[in-house]
Design a protein around this motif. Structure first.
Motif, PDB file in Angstrom:
ATOM      1  N   GLN A 106       1.010  -1.052  -0.090  1.00  0.00           N
ATOM      2  CA  GLN A 106      -0.136   0.227   0.037  1.00  0.00           C
ATOM      3  C   GLN A 106       0.918   1.313  -0.110  1.00  0.00           C
ATOM      4  O   GLN A 106       1.926   1.257   0.510  1.00  0.00           O
ATOM      5  N   LYS A 107       0.283   2.296  -0.535  1.00  0.00           N
ATOM      6  CA  LYS A 107       1.139   3.624  -0.571  1.00  0.00           C
ATOM      7  C   LYS A 107       1.758   4.127   0.668  1.00  0.00           C
ATOM      8  O   LYS A 107       2.719   4.576   0.735  1.00  0.00           O
TER       9      LYS A 107
ATOM     10  N   TYR B 281       5.256   3.091   1.311  1.00  0.00           N
ATOM     11  CA  TYR B 281       6.378   3.755   0.607  1.00  0.00           C
ATOM     12  C   TYR B 281       6.687   5.280   1.349  1.00  0.00           C
ATOM     13  O   TYR B 281       7.947   5.396   1.324  1.00  0.00           O
TER      14      TYR B 281
ATOM     15  N   ILE C  87       3.857   7.075  -7.069  1.00  0.00           N
ATOM     16  CA  ILE C  87       4.381   7.084  -5.933  1.00  0.00           C
ATOM     17  C   ILE C  87       5.764   7.769  -5.702  1.00  0.00           C
ATOM     18  O   ILE C  87       6.067   8.586  -5.058  1.00  0.00           O
TER      19      ILE C  87
END
Length: 385
Positions: free
Chosen positions: A69-70, A73, A103
């Motif tokens: 999931q973002k 990161y 991202i």
């Protein structure tokens, strides 16, 4: 860290070094072409480290695999920032796009804010579809390092080899030393230096520690041996993540390893196999093994004919591919060592990672051959207890 994570980080890291060294587009940034892969086993432990021998400065990378999931990161960006305490520069390598969101560009935008006016952090995005098969073309530089950093900032140690350093310490001695550290865990201060090592040394001098073959190891009791062996035995324990470096206290991995030995025995497959897995993954010997396999496909007949020449030529191959410390003309490594590669082959043989008959694992004309069935078994084995 898992094997797949490390292998992907390795591919991306080497592609970064290649683009810096070959001055591809603006990848050179502030670095020279005398930049090689290095090692850093201290916490927080980066996934890939480079050292520029002209600048005498280091660059540490955090690698994030795909399919997270973002927020994972964004967490990686925090890890990347933390590396600046002990390295001059850092970078994050992550997928270009996650869930349809760029991202990599987002993190580059964050690092363009005024609060990050000095650009010591790079952002590198990769295409997860092609990273494994074509790492050079997969990676893209989203944000470069634009300012050279000065001042005393490095608190960690840079190792000229990226893999865990090992001499002749046996699996029996690993347990004995860890068990002594556990015994003295109630003490304060440097328990390795003050309590565990002196007791271990007395056992060794008396022939009461054991070699891989179970034979008593006897060392001559003098100050030179005492000091050198103290480091020889401490370094691999620290680099495998079994003890913390300042006082020598056992980590969770250290306690797990000695627990396996106490429950199942020092010659049990669970104890030896778990130690082997730590060597392969935490010690990055799996990466070294794959480097050696790659070298074998290019080795000359003369190199494959002789064990000593084979090791030296393999090291030259690592040097030429920017994978070990910079080597000056006329110098081998340091001290009296003829090469960086010394006892690794013996260790792999003792852990059952090589094909062969007893200690005769080098085959003229073929070099050494790995037992990939065992390596695969180790990497996939469940060590819950």
């Amino acid at each position: 860290m898992g094997a797949n994570h490390d292998l992907l980080a390795e591919k991306a890291g080497r592609a970064v070094i290649s683009k810096i060294v070959n001055r591809v587009d603006n990848w050179g940034q502030i670095f020279s072409d005398n930049i090689n892969k290095a090692g850093d086993f201290s916490w927080p432990r980066p996934d890939y480290v480079c050292f520029d021998y002209d600048l005498e400065q280091s660059l540490a990378f955090e690698f994030k695999p795909p399919n997270h999931q973002k927020r994972e990161y964004l967490t990686g960006l925090g890890q990347t920032l933390s590396y600046l305490e002990k390295h001059h520069y850092s970078g994050i390598i992550l997928p270009k796009v996650v869930e349809g969101f760029n991202i990599a560009q987002h993190l580059a935008n964050v690092l363009s804010l005024d609060v990050f006016s000095r650009h010591y952090i790079s952002v590198i995005g990769y295409d997860e579809r092609t990273l494994e098969s074509n790492p050079l073309n997969s990676i893209q530089l989203y944000k470069s390092i634009e300012h050279e950093r000065t001042g005393e900032i490095i608190t960690g140690e840079i190792n000229q080899t990226y893999w865990c350093w090992w001499r002749d310490i046996s699996h029996y001695e690993v347990f004995t030393l860890l068990d002594l550290l556990d015994k003295h865990s109630h003490q304060t201060g440097d328990i390795y230096t003050t309590y565990a090592w002196p007791e271990f040394w007395r056992l060794m001098v008396a022939g009461n520690t054991r070699t891989w073959e179970g034979i008593g190891r006897v060392k001559t009791d003098n100050e030179t041996n005492y000091r050198s062996e103290k480091q020889n035995y401490k370094i691999p324990l620290f680099q495998l993540g079994l003890i913390e470096p300042s006082e020598g206290r056992l980590t969770a991995e250290g306690y797990k390893l000695i627990s396996l030995a106490k429950i199942y025995g020092l010659d049990s497959s669970l104890y030896i196999d778990y130690l082997t897995k730590l060597v392969l993954i935490e010690g990055k010997h799996l990466i070294l093994i794959q480097d050696l396999e790659d070298y074998k496909t290019r080795a000359s007949a003369a190199s494959l004919a002789n064990s000593t020449q084979f090791r030296k030529d393999f090291e030259t191959y690592l040097d030429e591919n920017n994978s070990i410390g910079s080597r000056k003309e006329g110098r081998t490594t340091t001290g009296n060592k003829e090469s960086y590669i010394r006892d690794e082959l013996k260790l792999w043989n003792k852990l059952g990672l090589l094909k062969g008959n007893g200690n005769r694992y080098f085959v003229s004309g073929r070099g050494i051959e790995f037992n990939w069935a065992r390596i695969t078994e180790i990497l996939t084995k469940d060590f819950l207890y």
